[in-house]
Design an enzyme around this catalytic site. Structure first.
Site, PDB file in Angstrom:
ATOM      1  CE  LYS A   1      -7.114 -18.336 -36.187  1.00 15.20           C
ATOM      2  NZ  LYS A   1      -7.070 -19.736 -36.556  1.00 15.20           N
ATOM      3  N   GLY A   2     -12.027 -16.438 -34.303  1.00 13.33           N
ATOM      4  CA  GLY A   2     -13.446 -16.633 -34.587  1.00 13.33           C
ATOM      5  C   GLY A   2     -14.262 -15.408 -34.199  1.00 13.33           C
TER       6      GLY A   2
ATOM      7  CD  GLU B   1     -12.200 -19.017 -37.081  1.00 18.52           C
ATOM      8  OE1 GLU B   1     -13.436 -18.788 -37.050  1.00 18.52           O
ATOM      9  OE2 GLU B   1     -11.553 -19.396 -36.095  1.00 18.52           O
TER      10      GLU B   1
ATOM     11  CG  ASP C   1      -0.277 -24.682 -36.999  1.00 17.88           C
ATOM     12  OD1 ASP C   1       0.726 -24.248 -36.436  1.00 17.88           O
ATOM     13  OD2 ASP C   1      -1.450 -24.473 -36.600  1.00 17.88           O
TER      14      ASP C   1
ATOM     15  CE  LYS D   1      12.678  -8.937 -35.270  1.00 23.36           C
ATOM     16  NZ  LYS D   1      13.564  -8.180 -34.517  1.00 23.36           N
TER      17      LYS D   1
ATOM     18  CE  LYS E   1       9.573  -0.997 -33.823  1.00 22.11           C
ATOM     19  NZ  LYS E   1       9.779  -1.446 -32.470  1.00 22.11           N
TER      20      LYS E   1
ATOM     21  N   GLY F   1     -24.201 -34.091 -19.900  1.00 20.57           N
ATOM     22  CA  GLY F   1     -22.999 -34.817 -19.535  1.00 20.57           C
ATOM     23  C   GLY F   1     -23.123 -36.289 -19.885  1.00 20.57           C
TER      24      GLY F   1
ATOM     25  CB  CYS G   1     -29.158 -33.033 -22.100  1.00 22.11           C
ATOM     26  SG  CYS G   1     -29.127 -34.424 -23.220  1.00 22.11           S
TER      27      CYS G   1
ATOM     28  NE  ARG H   1     -24.320 -43.222 -27.745  1.00 23.51           N
ATOM     29  CZ  ARG H   1     -23.292 -42.450 -27.410  1.00 23.51           C
ATOM     30  NH1 ARG H   1     -23.241 -41.905 -26.215  1.00 23.51           N
ATOM     31  NH2 ARG H   1     -22.321 -42.229 -28.275  1.00 23.51           N
TER      32      ARG H   1
ATOM     33  CG  HIS I   1     -27.910 -29.601 -25.218  1.00 24.69           C
ATOM     34  ND1 HIS I   1     -27.094 -29.594 -24.116  1.00 24.69           N
ATOM     35  CD2 HIS I   1     -27.973 -30.891 -25.623  1.00 24.69           C
ATOM     36  CE1 HIS I   1     -26.674 -30.825 -23.861  1.00 24.69           C
ATOM     37  NE2 HIS I   1     -27.199 -31.634 -24.765  1.00 24.69           N
TER      38      HIS I   1
ATOM     39  CD  GLU J   1     -26.886 -25.917 -23.653  1.00 23.52           C
ATOM     40  OE1 GLU J   1     -28.114 -25.962 -23.431  1.00 23.52           O
ATOM     41  OE2 GLU J   1     -26.136 -26.910 -23.565  1.00 23.52           O
TER      42      GLU J   1
END
Ligand code: GLN
Length: 596
Positions: free
Chosen positions: A48-49, A172, A179, A221, A255, A392, A419, A501, A548, A550
């Site tokens: 969806k994103g 979105e 749901d 369907k 359909k 991590g 990191c 941290r 980071h 990325e």
């Protein structure tokens, strides 16, 4: 007969007795801001994103201002405490919000920085409603899902539209129609469409056509039932994107169109493609962008020449992406969540961006350091052209990560530490070059007498998980003449995103640098080390960043640290490469190589 507008205006004065609970912020101009709501049916995880951000990109290319928002159903206040194994990576925004990886998809495709206003969770919505209730904000009324919770959602959407001066807000909704968690969002959107009036809100539904191998034909369907569920909620979709493994057949589209009252020209086959970057063009060729402009009455706001430029640039990128690669490299990534790609989605994307610009096929392999003894590391990592030790938390696998860094440093394998990978490189260097045998991070070894990585001094005072991290965009001052500065096109100040941290204990900086480690990126004012490197005379490519990189890599503006790494990997794989191939040009000229 009063119009909706006058009813709402009146309601603003007598919230007490009207059913029209007023959520229109002061100064809001109806008709100025339009909305596209993207809802999922049948099942989640359909992309969806990607669909929503591709459509948003097509409109942004036309010079329309876009404000996307992801509305999550879960009760967590943010994504900071979600396990990446279950939920994909935590994506950090410049303002420090820890969000869902979908926000990364929007940032990358729109090439736009987002803020905490572009993301919400049910938890946040309820928290605001409850706070308001405690402060007497509902004037003695009983606080209800409708109109108060739905009202809060509408208020938030309108405020976002105003604050970011959006032509189009892209909404979105997480999860699927039906749901429990997102039901109130969907009801709020139905109300929003009613209140904003004709040509203001376009509903786009994503659905799924199943192709059971045993039947060998497409079955619609489930899609029909999913769309029916949406219509039961009072929402008539305007456009339908049909996910499917193969192109959706005419009969399946017919359909779906017939059962949902959506004309065929607005039923789009969103089948699996080689690359998600081709989706915007496919949508444009199918005319979806023009359909949206017509539905929302936006044709007059389009800037054609802006669109022509943006399209040419994007097509240039897609062309590079599709071109036959001229190099092949193998990059190893250490990671605890090695079995789940989504946990490192942004790293994957950052490499993908570089692959296109450098003409490389990048084969990534995950090295699960938690299952590896340090002495087995050399064998496990020897075949790679470059290694990434990504971010991590926790101590598992760290000794093998340190062994991985050692291998790279000693054997000249291109290395990028991100990191935690930056911190591992500091510990490795301290132990094996500076002779600080006990060097460790207090994250894993609280009692070490050589805490080269320790908790940030200013953070020591703050308690509580999630509350004591250094999060979001920060300036990084780059040392002129360093490899880092060179990769960033000789800039001396860049902004990058952090989530940590721990950091280099300032009392060890002199020892580390005296032994040859260069801290080429620092906080402009405080003694926080943010980039480390080895001189290129000693190692072909050894770099680490406390941030980071990325998270800010974009298709047309790939991250320099990744571009450097992939270029160095190419040189590692093909040592005798000519100076004029992009990877070599990148290493020697950095910045201009991307646009060339
Ligand atoms: N665990 C380390 C810290 O908190 C590294 C965090 C990370 O890699 N994002 O500083």
């Amino acid at each position: 007969m009063p119009t909706t507008q006058t009813l709402l205006e009146e309601a603003g004065h007598k919230t007490q007795d009207s059913e029209f609970f007023n959520t229109v912020p002061p100064g809001y101009q109806r008709g100025k801001h339009k909305y596209v709501a993207v809802l999922g049916t049948v099942m989640s995880g359909l992309g969806k994103g990607i669909f929503s951000s591709s459509l948003a990109k097509l409109l942004k290319d036309k010079a329309l201002a876009i404000a996307p928002i992801k509305m999550e159903g879960y009760l967590n206040i943010d994504s900071g405490t979600l396990n990446p194994y279950r939920h994909g990576e935590v994506f950090v925004l410049d303002d420090g919000l820890e969000t869902d990886m979908d926000l990364g998809t929007y940032e990358r495709l729109l090439d736009q920085d987002l803020t905490r206003d572009n993301y919400t969770t049910s938890g946040q919505v309820f928290q605001r409603v409850l706070d308001k209730e405690r402060h007497g904000g509902y004037l003695g009324r009983d606080v209800q899902m409708i109109p108060h919770v739905t009202g809060e959602v509408k208020r938030q959407l309108r405020e976002l539209a105003m604050k970011q001066n959006a032509d189009v807000v892209f909404i979105e909704v997480g999860g699927t129609v039906g749901d429990y968690e997102n039901g109130f969002y969907i009801e709020a959107l139905r109300q929003l469409a009613f209140e904003e009036g004709e040509n203001s809100v376009a509903f786009v539904a994503l659905t799924y056509v199943i192709e059971p191998p045993a039947l060998g034909e497409q079955k619609s369907k489930a899609a029909q039932l999913g769309l029916k569920k949406l219509m039961e909620a009072g929402i008539q979709p305007h456009m339908i994107a049909v996910r499917c493994q193969n192109p959706v057949t005419l009969s399946a589209c017919e359909k779906i169109a017939m059962f949902s009252n959506v004309p065929m020209r607005r039923v789009f086959s969103m089948h699996d493609r080689e690359s998600i970057y081709t989706i915007p063009d496919a949508m444009r060729r199918a005319g979806l962008d023009r359909e949206i402009l017509t539905m929302l009455n936006l044709h007059s706001r389009v800037d054609q020449s802006h669109e022509d430029d943006a399209r040419a640039q994007w097509q240039g990128y897609v062309k590079k992406l599709k071109a036959k690669p001229t190099h092949e490299v193998k990059i190893g990534i250490t990671g605890k969540y090695a079995s789940l790609r989504d946990a490192y989605a942004s790293i994957d994307k950052a490499l993908e961006h570089c692959a296109a610009h450098l003409g490389a096929q990048i084969n990534t392999d995950w090295i699960d350091t938690t299952k590896l003894e340090p002495e087995d590391v050399p064998d496990a990592v020897k075949g790679f052209d470059a290694i990434i030790v990504p971010g991590g938390f926790g101590h598992r696998g760290t000794e093998s990560k340190i062994a991985t860094v050692r291998y790279c440093r000693e054997r000249g394998t291109p290395y990028l530490g991100i990191c935690l990978g930056f911190q591992m490189a500091v510990i490795e260097f301290a132990r094996h070059v500076c002779g600080l045998e006990h060097a460790a991070s207090t994250e894993f070894d609280k009692d070490t007498d050589q805490p080269v990585i320790s908790i940030l001094p200013e953070q020591k005072k703050i308690e509580g998980l999630g509350g004591n991290m250094r999060l979001g965009g920060q300036d990084v001052a780059l040392e002129p003449g360093s490899l880092a500065a060179f990769l960033y096109g000789n800039q001396t100040l860049v902004r990058q995103r952090f989530r940590h941290r721990f950091e280099v204990d300032p009392s060890y900086i002199d020892t580390l640098t005296a032994h040859g480690l260069i801290f080429s990126g620092r906080h402009p004012k405080q003694p926080i080390m943010q980039v480390l490197e080895l001189p290129t005379s000693v190692h072909p490519y050894f770099i680490g960043s406390q941030f980071h990189p990325e998270l800010t890599s974009r298709p047309l503006r790939p991250s320099p640290l990744f571009m450097g790494l992939v270029s160095a990997a190419i040189r590692h794989a093909q040592p005798g490469l000519a100076a004029d191939v992009p990877a070599m040009r990148w290493l020697h000229h950095a910045k201009d190589a991307v646009t060339a």
